[in-house]
Scaffold this motif. Structure first.
Motif, mmCIF file in Angstrom:
data_model
loop_
_atom_site.group_PDB
_atom_site.id
_atom_site.type_symbol
_atom_site.label_atom_id
_atom_site.label_comp_id
_atom_site.label_asym_id
_atom_site.label_seq_id
_atom_site.Cartn_x
_atom_site.Cartn_y
_atom_site.Cartn_z
ATOM 1 N N GLU A 160 0.848 -1.187 0.000
ATOM 2 C CA GLU A 160 0.000 0.000 0.000
ATOM 3 C C GLU A 160 0.884 1.237 0.000
ATOM 4 O OE1 GLU A 160 -3.161 2.246 2.942
ATOM 5 O OE2 GLU A 160 -3.269 0.055 2.739
ATOM 6 N N GLU A 166 -3.458 10.125 -0.192
ATOM 7 C CA GLU A 166 -4.064 9.224 -1.173
ATOM 8 C C GLU A 166 -3.353 7.875 -1.134
ATOM 9 O OE1 GLU A 166 -4.880 8.921 -6.014
ATOM 10 O OE2 GLU A 166 -3.918 10.690 -5.130
ATOM 11 N N LYS A 168 -2.775 3.994 -2.664
ATOM 12 C CA LYS A 168 -2.866 3.116 -3.824
ATOM 13 C C LYS A 168 -2.218 1.784 -3.457
ATOM 14 C CE LYS A 168 -2.535 6.856 -7.239
ATOM 15 N NZ LYS A 168 -1.782 7.367 -8.410
ATOM 16 N N GLU A 199 4.793 3.411 -8.135
ATOM 17 C CA GLU A 199 3.655 4.269 -8.443
ATOM 18 C C GLU A 199 3.143 4.035 -9.858
ATOM 19 O OE1 GLU A 199 5.188 8.162 -7.542
ATOM 20 O OE2 GLU A 199 4.095 8.229 -5.641
ATOM 21 N N ALA A 202 0.938 1.080 -9.626
ATOM 22 C CA ALA A 202 -0.128 1.097 -8.612
ATOM 23 C C ALA A 202 -1.490 1.042 -9.272
ATOM 24 C CB ALA A 202 -0.007 2.345 -7.750
ATOM 25 N N GLU A 203 -2.388 0.372 -8.573
ATOM 26 C CA GLU A 203 -3.776 0.277 -9.029
ATOM 27 C C GLU A 203 -4.531 1.512 -8.557
ATOM 28 O OE1 GLU A 203 -3.897 -4.552 -8.336
ATOM 29 O OE2 GLU A 203 -5.125 -3.193 -7.116
ATOM 30 N N ASP A 204 -5.368 2.038 -9.408
ATOM 31 C CA ASP A 204 -6.196 3.190 -9.038
ATOM 32 C C ASP A 204 -7.297 2.742 -8.089
ATOM 33 O OD1 ASP A 204 -5.883 4.471 -12.379
ATOM 34 O OD2 ASP A 204 -4.657 4.887 -10.609
#
Length: 204
Positions: A160, A166, A168, A199, A202-204
């Motif tokens: 994570e 924020e 992701k 990054e 990374a999954e939205d």
């Protein structure tokens, strides 16, 4: 990216757990195993006389008590050493409590109220201990199974990433995880590059 650094900080063997708890759990496991060994030797060798117990019934009572304490101690050591949930820890503690009830009944019942006499207590004692040991074993089993699943080399590691509030997530292979961890711990100036790489995945 403070959370990434935190994920790799410290000794990886403890994975965020208190090292004192891990060492205490390991010591408890050793003591439990030692108690079981002494219990067996107390009724099969002259060790009971060394412990100051010469009567056979007294030696059997000592052995039953030590063995009865040793087994739940080893169960407790497993959930202390391995990563385990509060539910698993509570289940083992509850099972251990029932085992202690069984041991207390054994102290009262053996030998005069064990299987002879007007009010025998062998059944109640055995059932209390059996239920406690079975409950503790089940939660130890689930803790070990979940630990094995989390450390399955064929699985993926989920990270994570948190930046400016924020979050992701990104999944990496165990090999990539070890490479990232080694690079960050070595502090070779690769941290920012690793962060950018993660990054981008990374999954939205």
């Amino acid at each position: 990216m403070e959370s990434l650094g935190d994920a790799y900080s410290g000794d990886s063997r403890f994975a965020g757990r208190d090292p004192r708890r891990v060492y205490a759990g390991a010591a408890l496991g050793v003591l439990g195993a030692l108690a079981v060994v002494v219990a067996v030797l107390a009724v099969t060798t002259p060790l009971s006389t060394v412990l100051g117990v010469s009567d056979l019934r007294a030696a059997e009572k000592l052995a039953g008590t030590l063995g009865g304490l040793g087994i739940p101690a080893m169960f407790l050591s497993v959930v202390a050493v391995l990563p385990s949930s509060t539910r698993e820890q509570g289940g083992v503690v509850l099972g251990t409590g029932l085992c202690l009830v069984g041991i207390g009944l054994f102290q009262r019942a053996y030998p005069h109220r064990w299987t002879t006499g007007a009010e025998t207590m062998a059944f109640e004692t055995t059932m209390a201990y059996f239920l406690g040991a079975g409950l503790a074993f089940w939660f130890v089993f689930t803790a070990m199974a979940s630990f094995r699943a989390r450390n399955n080399p064929q699985g993926m590691v989920r990270l994570e990433l948190t930046q400016r509030g924020e979050s992701k997530t990104v999944q990496v292979s165990p090999e990539e995880y070890r490479r990232y961890a080694k690079a960050i711990r070595s502090d070779g100036g690769e941290t920012e590059e690793i962060i950018r790489e993660l990054e981008s995945r990374a999954e939205d």
